[in-house]
Motif scaffolding. Structure first.
Motif, PDB file in Angstrom:
ATOM      1  N   LEU A   1      13.270   1.981  16.371  1.00 47.29           N
ATOM      2  CA  LEU A   1      14.152   1.909  15.192  1.00 47.29           C
ATOM      3  C   LEU A   1      13.500   0.976  14.088  1.00 47.29           C
ATOM      4  CD1 LEU A   1      17.682   1.686  16.620  1.00 47.29           C
ATOM      5  CD2 LEU A   1      16.647   3.783  15.798  1.00 47.29           C
ATOM      6  N   ASN A   2      12.652  -0.117  14.203  1.00 46.17           N
ATOM      7  CA  ASN A   2      12.374  -0.904  13.391  1.00 46.17           C
ATOM      8  C   ASN A   2      11.552  -0.132  12.102  1.00 46.17           C
ATOM      9  OD1 ASN A   2      13.358  -3.121  14.044  1.00 46.17           O
ATOM     10  ND2 ASN A   2      11.617  -4.283  14.554  1.00 46.17           N
ATOM     11  N   PRO A   3      10.827   1.124  12.319  1.00 46.17           N
ATOM     12  CA  PRO A   3      10.228   1.755  11.355  1.00 46.17           C
ATOM     13  C   PRO A   3      11.210   2.511  10.262  1.00 46.17           C
ATOM     14  CG  PRO A   3       9.096   2.249  13.285  1.00 46.17           C
ATOM     15  CD  PRO A   3      10.217   1.578  13.811  1.00 46.17           C
ATOM     16  N   ALA A   4      12.222   2.826  10.960  1.00 47.90           N
ATOM     17  CA  ALA A   4      13.304   3.395  10.017  1.00 47.90           C
ATOM     18  C   ALA A   4      14.275   2.168   9.320  1.00 47.90           C
ATOM     19  CB  ALA A   4      14.469   4.159  10.931  1.00 47.90           C
ATOM     20  N   LEU A   5      14.533   1.181  10.258  1.00 49.33           N
ATOM     21  CA  LEU A   5      15.073   0.084   9.585  1.00 49.33           C
ATOM     22  C   LEU A   5      14.401  -0.717   8.201  1.00 49.33           C
ATOM     23  CD1 LEU A   5      16.420  -1.714  12.662  1.00 49.33           C
ATOM     24  CD2 LEU A   5      17.780  -0.538  11.020  1.00 49.33           C
ATOM     25  N   GLN A   6      12.925  -0.719   8.484  1.00 42.38           N
ATOM     26  CA  GLN A   6      12.055  -1.008   7.501  1.00 42.38           C
ATOM     27  C   GLN A   6      12.205  -0.353   5.916  1.00 42.38           C
ATOM     28  OE1 GLN A   6       8.467  -1.321   9.546  1.00 42.38           O
ATOM     29  NE2 GLN A   6       8.842  -3.251  10.302  1.00 42.38           N
ATOM     30  N   LEU A   7      12.561   0.798   6.174  1.00 47.29           N
ATOM     31  CA  LEU A   7      12.691   1.847   5.193  1.00 47.29           C
ATOM     32  C   LEU A   7      13.997   1.934   4.366  1.00 47.29           C
ATOM     33  CD1 LEU A   7      10.417   4.752   6.408  1.00 47.29           C
ATOM     34  CD2 LEU A   7       9.898   2.931   4.635  1.00 47.29           C
ATOM     35  N   LEU A   8      15.204   1.142   4.995  1.00 48.44           N
ATOM     36  CA  LEU A   8      16.295   1.132   4.332  1.00 48.44           C
ATOM     37  C   LEU A   8      16.391   0.022   3.195  1.00 48.44           C
ATOM     38  CD1 LEU A   8      18.590   0.750   7.634  1.00 48.44           C
ATOM     39  CD2 LEU A   8      18.072   2.728   6.177  1.00 48.44           C
TER      40      LEU A   8
ATOM     41  N   LEU B   1      17.514   9.445   7.237  1.00 46.75           N
ATOM     42  CA  LEU B   1      17.012  10.733   7.743  1.00 46.75           C
ATOM     43  C   LEU B   1      17.577  12.260   7.188  1.00 46.75           C
ATOM     44  CD1 LEU B   1      17.061   9.833  11.694  1.00 46.75           C
ATOM     45  CD2 LEU B   1      15.230   9.750  10.098  1.00 46.75           C
ATOM     46  N   LYS B   2      18.653  12.218   6.848  1.00 39.81           N
ATOM     47  CA  LYS B   2      19.190  13.158   6.084  1.00 39.81           C
ATOM     48  C   LYS B   2      18.584  13.391   4.689  1.00 39.81           C
ATOM     49  CE  LYS B   2      24.042  13.578   7.899  1.00 39.81           C
ATOM     50  NZ  LYS B   2      25.257  13.455   7.614  1.00 39.81           N
ATOM     51  N   THR B   3      18.190  12.228   4.168  1.00 39.89           N
ATOM     52  CA  THR B   3      17.382  12.594   2.824  1.00 39.89           C
ATOM     53  C   THR B   3      15.853  12.650   2.915  1.00 39.89           C
ATOM     54  OG1 THR B   3      18.761  10.349   1.896  1.00 39.89           O
ATOM     55  CG2 THR B   3      16.644  10.799   0.826  1.00 39.89           C
ATOM     56  N   LEU B   4      15.352  12.405   4.041  1.00 35.62           N
ATOM     57  CA  LEU B   4      14.127  12.830   4.354  1.00 35.62           C
ATOM     58  C   LEU B   4      13.818  14.159   4.750  1.00 35.62           C
ATOM     59  CD1 LEU B   4      12.663   9.824   6.458  1.00 35.62           C
ATOM     60  CD2 LEU B   4      12.326  10.197   3.877  1.00 35.62           C
TER      61      LEU B   4
ATOM     62  N   ASP C   1       0.950  -1.255   0.131  1.00 39.63           N
ATOM     63  CA  ASP C   1       0.052  -0.066   0.021  1.00 39.63           C
ATOM     64  C   ASP C   1       0.938   1.080  -0.081  1.00 39.63           C
ATOM     65  OD1 ASP C   1      -1.544   2.144   0.641  1.00 39.63           O
ATOM     66  OD2 ASP C   1      -3.023   0.876   1.755  1.00 39.63           O
ATOM     67  N   SER C   2       0.782   1.974  -1.203  1.00 38.15           N
ATOM     68  CA  SER C   2       1.634   3.148  -1.206  1.00 38.15           C
ATOM     69  C   SER C   2       1.294   4.298  -0.181  1.00 38.15           C
ATOM     70  CB  SER C   2       1.647   3.638  -2.557  1.00 38.15           C
ATOM     71  OG  SER C   2       0.437   4.122  -2.788  1.00 38.15           O
ATOM     72  N   ARG C   3       0.065   4.148   0.049  1.00 38.86           N
ATOM     73  CA  ARG C   3      -0.362   5.062   1.112  1.00 38.86           C
ATOM     74  C   ARG C   3       0.149   4.860   2.360  1.00 38.86           C
ATOM     75  NH1 ARG C   3      -6.631   7.135   2.604  1.00 38.86           N
ATOM     76  NH2 ARG C   3      -6.140   8.475   4.080  1.00 38.86           N
ATOM     77  N   ALA C   4       0.127   3.375   2.732  1.00 40.69           N
ATOM     78  CA  ALA C   4       0.899   3.154   4.068  1.00 40.69           C
ATOM     79  C   ALA C   4       2.507   3.566   4.055  1.00 40.69           C
ATOM     80  CB  ALA C   4       0.658   1.646   4.231  1.00 40.69           C
ATOM     81  N   LEU C   5       3.056   3.612   3.197  1.00 42.64           N
ATOM     82  CA  LEU C   5       4.337   3.557   2.879  1.00 42.64           C
ATOM     83  C   LEU C   5       4.523   5.124   2.993  1.00 42.64           C
ATOM     84  CD1 LEU C   5       7.379   3.012   2.276  1.00 42.64           C
ATOM     85  CD2 LEU C   5       6.688   3.084   0.067  1.00 42.64           C
ATOM     86  N   ASP C   6       3.797   6.029   2.411  1.00 40.18           N
ATOM     87  CA  ASP C   6       3.787   7.454   2.802  1.00 40.18           C
ATOM     88  C   ASP C   6       3.584   7.760   4.288  1.00 40.18           C
ATOM     89  OD1 ASP C   6       4.495   7.637   0.008  1.00 40.18           O
ATOM     90  OD2 ASP C   6       2.199   8.141  -0.534  1.00 40.18           O
ATOM     91  N   LEU C   7       2.699   7.147   4.708  1.00 45.76           N
ATOM     92  CA  LEU C   7       2.296   7.522   6.230  1.00 45.76           C
ATOM     93  C   LEU C   7       3.587   7.254   7.031  1.00 45.76           C
ATOM     94  CD1 LEU C   7      -1.171   6.165   6.563  1.00 45.76           C
ATOM     95  CD2 LEU C   7      -0.522   8.720   6.829  1.00 45.76           C
ATOM     96  N   ARG C   8       4.290   6.289   6.719  1.00 50.09           N
ATOM     97  CA  ARG C   8       5.555   5.786   7.654  1.00 50.09           C
ATOM     98  C   ARG C   8       6.508   6.689   7.368  1.00 50.09           C
ATOM     99  NH1 ARG C   8       5.675  -0.653   8.520  1.00 50.09           N
ATOM    100  NH2 ARG C   8       3.707  -1.093   8.341  1.00 50.09           N
ATOM    101  N   VAL C   9       6.829   7.429   6.212  1.00 40.10           N
ATOM    102  CA  VAL C   9       7.855   8.075   5.771  1.00 40.10           C
ATOM    103  C   VAL C   9       7.392   9.435   6.550  1.00 40.10           C
ATOM    104  CG1 VAL C   9       8.780   9.596   3.873  1.00 40.10           C
ATOM    105  CG2 VAL C   9       8.291   7.183   3.567  1.00 40.10           C
TER     106      VAL C   9
ATOM    107  N   LEU D   1       8.254   9.050  10.219  1.00 40.53           N
ATOM    108  CA  LEU D   1       9.578   8.798  10.438  1.00 40.53           C
ATOM    109  C   LEU D   1      10.196  10.507  10.557  1.00 40.53           C
ATOM    110  CD1 LEU D   1      12.151   7.181  11.104  1.00 40.53           C
ATOM    111  CD2 LEU D   1      12.366   6.963   8.614  1.00 40.53           C
ATOM    112  N   ARG D   2       9.721  11.253   9.508  1.00 39.26           N
ATOM    113  CA  ARG D   2      10.343  12.568   9.505  1.00 39.26           C
ATOM    114  C   ARG D   2       9.814  13.224  10.728  1.00 39.26           C
ATOM    115  NH1 ARG D   2       7.700  14.299   5.003  1.00 39.26           N
ATOM    116  NH2 ARG D   2       9.321  13.463   3.778  1.00 39.26           N
ATOM    117  N   ARG D   3       8.753  13.305  11.252  1.00 42.47           N
ATOM    118  CA  ARG D   3       8.342  13.719  12.125  1.00 42.47           C
ATOM    119  C   ARG D   3       8.974  13.473  13.490  1.00 42.47           C
ATOM    120  NH1 ARG D   3       2.196  12.637  12.702  1.00 42.47           N
ATOM    121  NH2 ARG D   3       2.128  13.987  10.657  1.00 42.47           N
ATOM    122  N   HIS D   4       9.401  12.374  13.572  1.00 41.75           N
ATOM    123  CA  HIS D   4       9.946  11.890  14.842  1.00 41.75           C
ATOM    124  C   HIS D   4      11.299  11.487  14.683  1.00 41.75           C
ATOM    125  CE1 HIS D   4       5.877  11.507  16.836  1.00 41.75           C
ATOM    126  NE2 HIS D   4       5.602  10.738  15.709  1.00 41.75           N
ATOM    127  N   SER D   5      12.145  12.389  13.619  1.00 42.98           N
ATOM    128  CA  SER D   5      13.502  12.311  13.393  1.00 42.98           C
ATOM    129  C   SER D   5      14.625  12.438  14.631  1.00 42.98           C
ATOM    130  CB  SER D   5      13.942  13.173  12.320  1.00 42.98           C
ATOM    131  OG  SER D   5      13.979  14.289  12.608  1.00 42.98           O
TER     132      SER D   5
END
Length: 255
Positions: free
Chosen positions: A194-201, A249-252, A99-107, A110-114
């Motif tokens: 950290l898992n939400p960030a690790l899942q986006l690597l 995080l720098k990219t986001l 679900d691209s929307r779910a991916l967008d929400l996670r991004v 992650l940006r909000r809680h960097s």
């Protein structure tokens, strides 16, 4: 003020000094949502797997049918689970890629809680190498056997979600081997953050092979009951993930 049960949400609890504040009682379905989120974040409930049936969830959490239905509805709205009808129906954990929307929400999250993620990385750097050294002095043969099986399952993982599930299990198994509840709770909290960030690597065979190789080396140090070696190997292992998370995080932050 006499001691007693907290007042319900929306009421003020004020002492003679006027220093107390309102106590907000969590709603029952919010508690259920957080517990299910936790299981998913730690990989205990893998993508594609079914949640327990409604009746079983009622029994597990000690709540009514309406509470469970509200919780599932919230998880669906957040694109964390999907509900299917029919004979093989039920509620299932959604894949990050499904679900691209779910991916967008996670991004966005992650940006909000960097800043919080950066703090978790720093905390991990201080805690996990020492916890691994502690585990080397206490780990039992049965625990070593379980960890060996986890490492093999990590190596055989077909996709990133499966890899993450067993990678998390490896690190939490080390936490359990410390026989220290404070370390267990600390390391579990770190993985949740950290898992939400690790899942986006990026999901690459090279990354997986390196991680598995490092897991094997850490396991060998635990087998030898070598605290210093285990500490150094874990410190090197988490540095690789730390570098990747900081780059993400720098990219986001530029988006």
């Amino acid at each position: 003020m006499a001691a007693g049960r907290p007042k319900s949400a929306g009421t003020s609890v004020v002492g003679s000094s006027g220093g107390f504040t309102t106590i907000a009682q969590p709603r029952a379905h919010d508690f259920v949502v957080e517990q299910i989120r936790r299981q998913i974040a730690l990989g205990i409930l893998a993508p594609g797997s079914a949640l327990p049936a409604e009746r079983e969830l009622m029994k597990i959490f000690g709540v009514g049918r309406v509470t469970v239905q509200l919780a599932i509805g919230q998880l669906e709205a957040e694109h964390i689970v999907e509900t299917r009808r029919g004979r093989n129906g039920g509620s299932f954990v959604k894949s990050l890629d499904a679900d691209s929307r779910a991916l967008d929400l996670r991004v966005v999250e992650l940006r909000r809680h960097s800043d919080r993620v950066k703090q978790a990385v720093e905390y991990r750097r201080m805690l996990e190498p020492e916890a691994t050294a502690c585990a080397a002095g206490k780990i039992r043969k049965a625990q070593l056997n379980v960890m060996a099986g986890i490492v093999e399952k990590t190596a055989l993982a077909d996709d990133d979600a499966e890899f993450m599930r067993w990678d998390t299990a490896f690190h939490l198994a080390i936490a359990e081997a410390t026989a220290n509840q404070f370390m267990v709770e600390g390391l579990e909290r770190i993985r949740l953050e950290l898992n939400p960030a690790l899942q986006l690597l990026p999901d690459t065979p090279v990354w997986h092979e390196l991680s598995v190789k490092e897991h094997h080396a850490i396991l060998d140090a635990l087998v030898r009951k070598d605290p210093d070696g285990a500490r150094e190997l874990m410190a090197a292992h988490i540095t690789h993930a730390e570098q990747s998370i900081h780059s993400l995080l720098k990219t986001l932050s530029r988006r």
